[in-house]
Scaffold this motif. Structure first.
Motif, PDB file in Angstrom:
ATOM      1  N   ALA A 175       0.845  -1.204   0.000  1.00 28.81           N
ATOM      2  CA  ALA A 175       0.000   0.000   0.000  1.00 28.81           C
ATOM      3  C   ALA A 175       0.876   1.248   0.000  1.00 28.81           C
ATOM      4  N   PRO A 176       0.446   2.296  -0.694  1.00 28.04           N
ATOM      5  CA  PRO A 176       1.158   3.573  -0.578  1.00 28.04           C
ATOM      6  C   PRO A 176       1.104   4.073   0.865  1.00 28.04           C
ATOM      7  N   GLU A 177       2.113   4.811   1.253  1.00 25.64           N
ATOM      8  CA  GLU A 177       2.174   5.319   2.625  1.00 25.64           C
ATOM      9  C   GLU A 177       0.950   6.171   2.936  1.00 25.64           C
ATOM     10  N   GLY A 178       0.277   5.848   4.045  1.00 26.09           N
ATOM     11  CA  GLY A 178      -0.877   6.610   4.486  1.00 26.09           C
ATOM     12  C   GLY A 178      -2.173   6.266   3.788  1.00 26.09           C
ATOM     13  N   ALA A 179      -2.158   5.234   2.910  1.00 18.31           N
ATOM     14  CA  ALA A 179      -3.374   4.860   2.183  1.00 18.31           C
ATOM     15  C   ALA A 179      -3.518   3.342   2.176  1.00 18.31           C
ATOM     16  N   PRO A 180      -3.855   2.744   3.315  1.00 19.41           N
ATOM     17  CA  PRO A 180      -3.896   1.286   3.409  1.00 19.41           C
ATOM     18  C   PRO A 180      -4.960   0.637   2.527  1.00 19.41           C
ATOM     19  N   GLU A 181      -5.942   1.431   2.080  1.00 18.20           N
ATOM     20  CA  GLU A 181      -7.003   0.874   1.235  1.00 18.20           C
ATOM     21  C   GLU A 181      -6.572   0.747  -0.225  1.00 18.20           C
ATOM     22  N   LEU A 182      -5.440   1.342  -0.594  1.00 17.59           N
ATOM     23  CA  LEU A 182      -4.937   1.311  -1.967  1.00 17.59           C
ATOM     24  C   LEU A 182      -3.802   0.306  -2.108  1.00 17.59           C
ATOM     25  N   ARG A 183      -3.424   0.039  -3.365  1.00 16.33           N
ATOM     26  CA  ARG A 183      -2.280  -0.829  -3.653  1.00 16.33           C
ATOM     27  C   ARG A 183      -1.366  -0.107  -4.640  1.00 16.33           C
ATOM     28  N   ARG A 184      -0.081  -0.265  -4.412  1.00 13.29           N
ATOM     29  CA  ARG A 184       0.896   0.390  -5.259  1.00 13.29           C
ATOM     30  C   ARG A 184       0.850  -0.200  -6.667  1.00 13.29           C
ATOM     31  N   ALA A 185       0.887   0.674  -7.678  1.00  8.01           N
ATOM     32  CA  ALA A 185       0.875   0.256  -9.071  1.00  8.01           C
ATOM     33  C   ALA A 185       1.896   1.094  -9.837  1.00  8.01           C
ATOM     34  N   TRP A 186       2.217   0.633 -11.049  1.00  6.93           N
ATOM     35  CA  TRP A 186       3.212   1.318 -11.866  1.00  6.93           C
ATOM     36  C   TRP A 186       2.859   1.190 -13.342  1.00  6.93           C
ATOM     37  N   PHE A 187       3.213   2.216 -14.121  1.00  9.29           N
ATOM     38  CA  PHE A 187       3.236   2.168 -15.578  1.00  9.29           C
ATOM     39  C   PHE A 187       4.700   2.241 -16.023  1.00  9.29           C
ATOM     40  N   GLY A 188       4.951   1.807 -17.247  1.00  5.78           N
ATOM     41  CA  GLY A 188       6.270   2.019 -17.835  1.00  5.78           C
ATOM     42  C   GLY A 188       7.016   0.748 -18.098  1.00  5.78           C
ATOM     43  N   GLY A 189       8.192   0.637 -17.489  1.00  2.57           N
ATOM     44  CA  GLY A 189       9.040  -0.514 -17.695  1.00  2.57           C
ATOM     45  C   GLY A 189      10.404  -0.257 -17.091  1.00  2.57           C
TER      46      GLY A 189
END
Length: 310
Positions: A175-189
């Protein structure tokens, strides 16, 4: 069908690695094409955790014990008819030697690059390997920044190639810091990862993703409880949301399929793939049976409308 069963199997075909299951009634964006209860011994892999589907309906799958398998999906009258095994084997390390199951071999995510390279995401030992051939050596690929902070058994479960060529990755439990309801994601490569976040449905976690030809994506989510067992859902992210996303943006999708046993069976679904076959979009889901006698290894097939259904 409250039992969560797809119905009475048609019976296995001689060369099939799965018993064909009939379609179920659905409304909305997806039409059921049936599926298979997979014979993992005949397929050559079990505990299926990732899938790729090409336009000829060649399914490439990986499992959580460092194995891969390929099988051809055959349709008859628009329904799942046979799953013909083609090849299988162990995923290799940098020298091409078979990875051991466990800490080094927990393969969870699969993506296919335009040049033919396969990317495999692993957890427990969080990393990505690139394979020119799945039966060859796997070179290390620079993972998204911060992936090393993901929980031991909840790292890179979702990895796909978008229509614009970028990778889209989501961590199951980071989870991003301070947002336990979210999940870290990424675009790119590699060398150009851009961090953003994914908002799953309450109580669920993202376990796979598939890029859509229109530039959008599907994200598969799952939940588990000891009382309720497995539930899940499939969400569609519109192309516009992906194009507009900037660093730090929060992406979310509209639910197009509920996997709770009321119509579609509840299982431990961990893989989703999309292909265009004979002019229609075909979606495949695979379930990880955890190598347990009390779970089923399933592949479900659907036809999806090109445009979102309101």
């Amino acid at each position: 069908m409250a039992s969560g069963c797809l119905g009475t199997p048609w019976g296995p075909e001689p060369r099939s690695a799965g018993t064909a299951l009939p379609p179920v009634p659905l409304t909305g964006a997806l039409r059921s094409l049936g599926g298979f209860e997979i014979d993992t011994a005949r397929l050559g892999a079990g505990g299926l955790s990732g899938i790729h589907l090409d336009d000829s309906l060649l399914a490439t799958m990986i499992d959580d014990r460092a194995r891969w398998a390929q099988a051809r999906i055959l349709l008859r009258d628009g329904r799942a008819a046979a799953l013909e095994p083609i090849a299988s084997g162990p995923l290799g390390d940098g020298a091409g030697q078979a990875l051991p199951p466990g800490h080094a071999g927990d393969a969870e995510a699969l993506a296919h690059l335009p040049d033919g390279t396969w990317l495999v995401g692993f957890e427990r030992w969080h990393r990505i390997r690139a394979y020119r051939r799945l039966d060859g050596p796997g070179a290390y690929v620079a993972p998204p920044p911060g992936l090393d902070r993901a929980p031991f058994n909840a790292a890179l479960e979702s990895l796909t190639v978008l229509a614009d060529g970028r990778l889209f990755a989501i961590a199951e439990g980071l989870a991003p810091e301070g947002a336990p309801e979210l999940r870290r994601a990424w675009f790119g490569g590699p060398g150009g990862w851009v961090a953003l976040a994914w908002r799953p449905a309450p109580g669920m976690v993202p376990v796979d993703a598939a890029g859509l030809p229109d530039g959008g994506a599907l994200v598969l989510e799952r939940a588990f409880s000891w009382l309720g067992g497995f539930t899940g859902r499939l969400a569609r992210v519109p192309a516009g949301a992906i194009v507009a996303a900037r660093p730090g943006a929060v992406l979310e999708g509209a639910e197009i399929l509920r996997l709770d046993g009321t119509v579609v069976p509840a299982e431990n679904y961990e893989g989703v793939a999309v292909a265009r076959h004979d002019g229609r979009l075909v979606v495949a889901l695979v379930a990880d049976d955890n190598h347990s006698l009390f779970q089923r290894s399933l592949m479900l097939l659907f036809e999806m409308a090109d445009q979102p259904v309101a």
